[in-house]
Design a protein around this motif. Sequence first.
Motif, short mmCIF file in Angstrom:
data_model
loop_
_atom_site.label_atom_id
_atom_site.label_comp_id
_atom_site.label_asym_id
_atom_site.label_seq_id
_atom_site.Cartn_x
_atom_site.Cartn_y
_atom_site.Cartn_z
N LEU A 45 7.29 -8.35 -5.77
CA LEU A 45 8.64 -8.74 -6.18
C LEU A 45 9.23 -7.73 -7.16
CD1 LEU A 45 8.19 -12.60 -6.65
CD2 LEU A 45 9.49 -11.44 -4.85
N LYS A 46 8.43 -7.23 -8.09
CA LYS A 46 8.91 -6.22 -9.03
C LYS A 46 9.35 -4.96 -8.29
CE LYS A 46 6.70 -5.32 -12.78
NZ LYS A 46 5.61 -5.01 -13.75
N ALA A 47 8.57 -4.53 -7.30
CA ALA A 47 8.93 -3.34 -6.55
C ALA A 47 10.20 -3.56 -5.74
CB ALA A 47 7.78 -2.93 -5.63
N VAL A 48 10.33 -4.73 -5.13
CA VAL A 48 11.53 -5.05 -4.36
C VAL A 48 12.76 -4.98 -5.25
CG1 VAL A 48 12.75 -6.95 -3.23
CG2 VAL A 48 10.41 -6.42 -2.58
N TYR A 59 20.15 -14.48 -0.13
CA TYR A 59 20.56 -15.32 1.00
C TYR A 59 20.30 -14.59 2.33
CZ TYR A 59 22.83 -19.42 -1.05
OH TYR A 59 23.08 -20.61 -1.67
N CYS A 60 20.61 -13.30 2.34
CA CYS A 60 20.36 -12.52 3.55
C CYS A 60 18.87 -12.47 3.87
CB CYS A 60 20.90 -11.10 3.38
SG CYS A 60 22.69 -11.00 3.17
N ALA A 61 18.04 -12.43 2.83
CA ALA A 61 16.60 -12.30 3.02
C ALA A 61 15.95 -13.59 3.47
CB ALA A 61 15.95 -11.82 1.73
N VAL A 62 16.64 -14.73 3.37
CA VAL A 62 16.05 -15.99 3.81
C VAL A 62 15.79 -15.96 5.31
CG1 VAL A 62 16.46 -18.45 4.08
CG2 VAL A 62 16.98 -17.34 1.92
N SER A 63 16.74 -15.46 6.08
CA SER A 63 16.58 -15.41 7.53
C SER A 63 15.70 -14.26 7.96
CB SER A 63 17.94 -15.29 8.22
OG SER A 63 18.53 -14.07 7.90
N ASP A 64 15.70 -13.16 7.20
CA ASP A 64 14.89 -12.01 7.55
C ASP A 64 14.38 -11.36 6.28
OD1 ASP A 64 13.62 -9.92 8.68
OD2 ASP A 64 15.34 -9.09 9.75
N PRO A 65 13.22 -11.78 5.77
CA PRO A 65 12.70 -11.23 4.51
C PRO A 65 12.44 -9.72 4.56
CG PRO A 65 11.53 -13.23 5.14
CD PRO A 65 12.35 -12.84 6.31
N GLU A 66 12.32 -9.17 5.75
CA GLU A 66 11.96 -7.76 5.87
C GLU A 66 13.07 -6.84 5.37
OE1 GLU A 66 10.35 -6.46 9.52
OE2 GLU A 66 8.98 -8.15 9.75
N ILE A 67 14.30 -7.34 5.21
CA ILE A 67 15.35 -6.47 4.70
C ILE A 67 15.08 -6.09 3.25
CG2 ILE A 67 17.05 -7.49 6.23
CD1 ILE A 67 18.21 -8.97 3.84
N LEU A 68 14.21 -6.85 2.56
CA LEU A 68 13.84 -6.50 1.20
C LEU A 68 12.74 -5.45 1.17
CD1 LEU A 68 13.70 -10.06 -0.43
CD2 LEU A 68 15.58 -8.42 -0.52
N LEU A 69 12.13 -5.18 2.29
CA LEU A 69 10.97 -4.29 2.33
C LEU A 69 11.29 -2.96 2.96
CD1 LEU A 69 8.35 -6.94 3.54
CD2 LEU A 69 9.04 -6.38 1.19
N ILE A 70 12.57 -2.62 3.03
CA ILE A 70 12.97 -1.35 3.65
C ILE A 70 12.65 -0.20 2.70
CG2 ILE A 70 14.94 -0.02 4.51
CD1 ILE A 70 16.25 -2.64 5.27
N SER A 72 0.82 -1.22 0.00
CA SER A 72 0.00 0.00 0.00
C SER A 72 0.85 1.27 0.00
CB SER A 72 -0.94 0.00 1.20
OG SER A 72 -0.20 -0.05 2.42
N SER A 73 2.04 1.23 0.61
CA SER A 73 2.86 2.43 0.74
C SER A 73 3.91 2.59 -0.35
CB SER A 73 3.55 2.45 2.11
OG SER A 73 4.42 1.34 2.25
N ARG A 74 4.42 1.49 -0.91
CA ARG A 74 5.53 1.58 -1.87
C ARG A 74 5.20 1.04 -3.25
NH1 ARG A 74 10.36 1.92 0.89
NH2 ARG A 74 11.19 2.60 -1.14
#
Length: 465
Positions: A370-373, A454-465, A142-144
């Motif tokens: 995924l496109k936005a990420v 690989y970094c996002a596997v443990s914390d997917p939220e790093i892709l949503l910053i 909704s925001s990005r």
Amino acid sequence: MNFQSSRRRGEDGIAMVIDFLLSNARLVLGVGGAALLGIATLAVKRLIERAGRAAEDEKVEQKMAESWEDLSLVSSSPTLIRKGIEGVVMKHVSKATKQQKADLCKNLDVSSLEVQPKPEAKSKRLQLCVLTLQERLQQYYSSRVALAPDEVKRAQSMALDLCAEIQGILHSRHPDMPLGEMNLGGSLLDGLQVVRADHVCLLVPLQLEPTLWRLIPGEETLLTHPLHWMVRRVNLEYFPRGRSYWDRYLVGGYLSAEAVVNMFSKNVMENANWPSVSGTLDCLIRPVLGGPDLRLEIRPESGTESSGQPLFISILPVLREDDVVLTAQLELTSPWVNAWHLSLYPWETQRLAELDAADDGCRRLTLKILKAVCKLSPPLRHLEAAPLANLILHLSDSEDDWSKNRLDVRFQQCITELIGHLEQEALHSYFKPAVNLLSGLSEDQVDQMGFMLYCAVSDPEILLI
């Protein structure tokens, strides 16, 4: 004694050692060591930070030993590194993200004590720290991701006005040119554009006589590429050259995509009176020259709300026969001057829409996120929409539950699947399995993407910053 100068000389020596290690890791591992250098950088950072702290000698030696254990991964063989990369990345990323979340919550608590807001405002702020991935994805969308309806309407309106002007220019200069009705196409019209409404395609259909022309699939040509089709002139013994308007763009008995593009470039891009057109449409229009594609840039008149955001329009000459759509895109078919690109976009978009309509699924929603990420993350920016759409289509064959309350599960699954495809350096087209959609990526780009995912596997939220 001057302990500060001696410490500085020690740090300089460590820096020289670090530079030596990193440069030699690059030489040994080649381009494929981009992700490994990232790990080494994390470990080196820990080493420097721990070595610079004022602490007891025994603790410093113990912490430095731990950091050198991290650095020892760099000297391992590439096979061992690939096996251990995931665990090391997870350890560092999970620590960093946990610390960031703790700091965020702590800062929120401190600020709330200083300002003393209402209890409702305090609870809303603290909720940011405990959002589930499902809620975070919905918030991110909704925001990005999602475009404002007014923004989409404004972009479509400008594109339609320009479409009418270009059609008038071509008709006045070449009244005998057999063209179909021009129309807009692309993700903006299909509801799949994300972040900004900044590009749209202007489709210019060429009308060919069915008895004089034949579309030849790429597998049947000398190019043997499934996406590189050719258009052959036939029945020359009965209808000699000159009977068709498009005979003037023949090269070796085939309709040349390059010759057609050059014709449109000359008549539209170079010779059109763009200052006059800009005055008519109350906007600034200029051709984007220097590339193989036909692209125009439109900027609304100064003083409007969106005056700083340009809209790019790509002019695409197209050929249609049944459900086959061929486009003249030299950047995709170079160096073959006679090749036309088979566009799989209509098939992929239609298939996703049909699947979502059948089960009220979230495939298109997942694709847009995924496109936005990828668009907003520099390491993933080279990953285009086509591989992501085909990834979801492949996954739809094995997964039945695409309900909206499973968005978080499917998002994480897409990340895991994408890592596997990057490791194999292959993601095959859903409709043309012989086509590898990752073939245009360099090894360096693949490694950067792999490290980020690989970094996002443990914390997917790093892709949503």
